[in-house]
Design a protein around this motif. Structure first.
Motif, mmCIF file in Angstrom:
data_model
loop_
_atom_site.group_PDB
_atom_site.id
_atom_site.type_symbol
_atom_site.label_atom_id
_atom_site.label_comp_id
_atom_site.label_asym_id
_atom_site.label_seq_id
_atom_site.Cartn_x
_atom_site.Cartn_y
_atom_site.Cartn_z
ATOM 1 N N LEU A 105 1.791 8.923 -0.897
ATOM 2 C CA LEU A 105 1.285 10.051 -1.675
ATOM 3 C C LEU A 105 0.386 10.940 -0.825
ATOM 4 C CD1 LEU A 105 0.401 8.206 -4.995
ATOM 5 C CD2 LEU A 105 2.521 9.358 -4.373
ATOM 6 N N SER A 106 0.378 12.218 -1.151
ATOM 7 C CA SER A 106 -0.541 13.131 -0.472
ATOM 8 C C SER A 106 -1.794 13.275 -1.327
ATOM 9 C CB SER A 106 0.127 14.493 -0.258
ATOM 10 O OG SER A 106 0.455 15.080 -1.493
ATOM 11 N N PHE A 107 -2.912 13.547 -0.672
ATOM 12 C CA PHE A 107 -4.176 13.818 -1.361
ATOM 13 C C PHE A 107 -4.578 15.242 -1.015
ATOM 14 C CE2 PHE A 107 -5.834 9.243 -0.207
ATOM 15 C CZ PHE A 107 -4.862 8.659 -0.983
ATOM 16 N N GLN A 108 -5.192 15.898 -1.975
ATOM 17 C CA GLN A 108 -5.802 17.200 -1.715
ATOM 18 C C GLN A 108 -7.285 17.075 -2.022
ATOM 19 O OE1 GLN A 108 -3.473 19.858 -4.160
ATOM 20 N NE2 GLN A 108 -2.225 20.418 -2.399
ATOM 21 N N GLN A 109 -8.100 17.433 -1.050
ATOM 22 C CA GLN A 109 -9.540 17.329 -1.222
ATOM 23 C C GLN A 109 -9.970 18.143 -2.431
ATOM 24 O OE1 GLN A 109 -11.818 18.579 2.163
ATOM 25 N NE2 GLN A 109 -13.711 17.699 1.380
ATOM 26 N N GLY A 113 -9.235 9.786 -7.937
ATOM 27 C CA GLY A 113 -7.781 9.877 -8.114
ATOM 28 C C GLY A 113 -7.095 8.535 -7.919
ATOM 29 N N CYS A 114 -7.628 7.715 -7.037
ATOM 30 C CA CYS A 114 -7.064 6.376 -6.815
ATOM 31 C C CYS A 114 -7.278 5.494 -8.048
ATOM 32 C CB CYS A 114 -7.703 5.729 -5.592
ATOM 33 S SG CYS A 114 -7.387 6.610 -4.051
ATOM 34 N N GLY A 165 0.814 -1.216 0.000
ATOM 35 C CA GLY A 165 0.000 0.000 0.000
ATOM 36 C C GLY A 165 0.844 1.261 0.000
ATOM 37 N N LEU A 166 1.964 1.233 -0.713
ATOM 38 C CA LEU A 166 2.892 2.366 -0.666
ATOM 39 C C LEU A 166 2.291 3.651 -1.233
ATOM 40 C CD1 LEU A 166 6.267 0.613 -1.468
ATOM 41 C CD2 LEU A 166 5.250 1.163 0.749
ATOM 42 N N ASP A 181 -8.250 15.492 2.537
ATOM 43 C CA ASP A 181 -6.840 15.867 2.507
ATOM 44 C C ASP A 181 -6.076 14.776 3.245
ATOM 45 O OD1 ASP A 181 -7.120 18.354 1.228
ATOM 46 O OD2 ASP A 181 -7.455 19.400 3.122
ATOM 47 N N LYS A 182 -4.924 14.378 2.714
ATOM 48 C CA LYS A 182 -4.090 13.396 3.386
ATOM 49 C C LYS A 182 -2.643 13.731 3.093
ATOM 50 C CE LYS A 182 -2.519 9.431 1.952
ATOM 51 N NZ LYS A 182 -1.125 9.567 2.374
ATOM 52 N N PRO A 183 -1.848 13.999 4.115
ATOM 53 C CA PRO A 183 -0.434 14.294 3.868
ATOM 54 C C PRO A 183 0.367 13.030 3.552
ATOM 55 C CG PRO A 183 -0.901 14.420 6.223
ATOM 56 C CD PRO A 183 -2.208 14.147 5.524
#
Length: 161
Positions: free
Chosen positions: A21-25, A61-62, A15-16, A32-34
């Motif tokens: 990776l970061s997510f932006q809402q 995005g995934c 699950g790298l 959001d995920k840093p």
């Protein structure tokens, strides 16, 4: 040529992308995920709990993302199948190696695709040499990146002439 697998095999990964990776809402991600924080949808077996519903849950995005096989190569070849969940001390090294290897795998994909074009002998030789070199390294270098970009420009010129 010994080319690594260039398609994602999430069953062989840790699950790298879901941690590194970061997510932006926005349109592609519901949150959001840093970088360095596991996605809340990642379960203990490194699988997405909402994989069947990614689009409906706001994670298009995934669906669009493909690591080009870098995730499983890092997990299986660099860390012998060990994971950051079983050995938390591996998390930063695994993320570093994933970020280093991913652009190399993307370039390898482009080099493989270039093989479908009718290239002059010199460019075909350079393509094969670049594949061999890129397949053996685990991190990008300025000289390799420059060589690759020079190759792409030369291929583009042959396609427009």
């Amino acid at each position: 040529m010994d080319i690594p697998q260039l398609t994602s095999d999430c069953s062989q990964c840790a699950g790298l992308c879901c941690i590194g990776l970061s997510f932006q809402q926005g349109d592609d991600f519901a949150i959001d995920k840093p970088s360095g924080t596991p996605c809340p949808n990642l379960d203990q077996s490194h699988r997405c709990k909402i994989h069947a519903d990614l689009k409906d849950k706001g994670f298009e995005g995934c669906i669009k993302f493909d690591c080009a096989g870098a995730g499983q190569r890092v997990t299986q070849m660099r860390f012998n199948g060990e994971t950051w969940q079983d050995h938390p001390e591996l998390i930063f090294a695994m993320m570093r190696d994933f970020e280093n290897l991913r652009p190399l795998h993307e370039r390898l994909q482009q080099l493989v695709e270039a093989g479908a074009k009718s290239l002059p002998d010199a460019l075909e030789s350079e393509r094969i040499a670049l594949i061999a070199r890129t397949s053996r390294v685990w991190a990008d270098t300025d000289s390799l990146r420059k060589r690759f970009n020079t190759f792409l420009k030369a291929v583009a010129k042959t396609q427009t002439s």
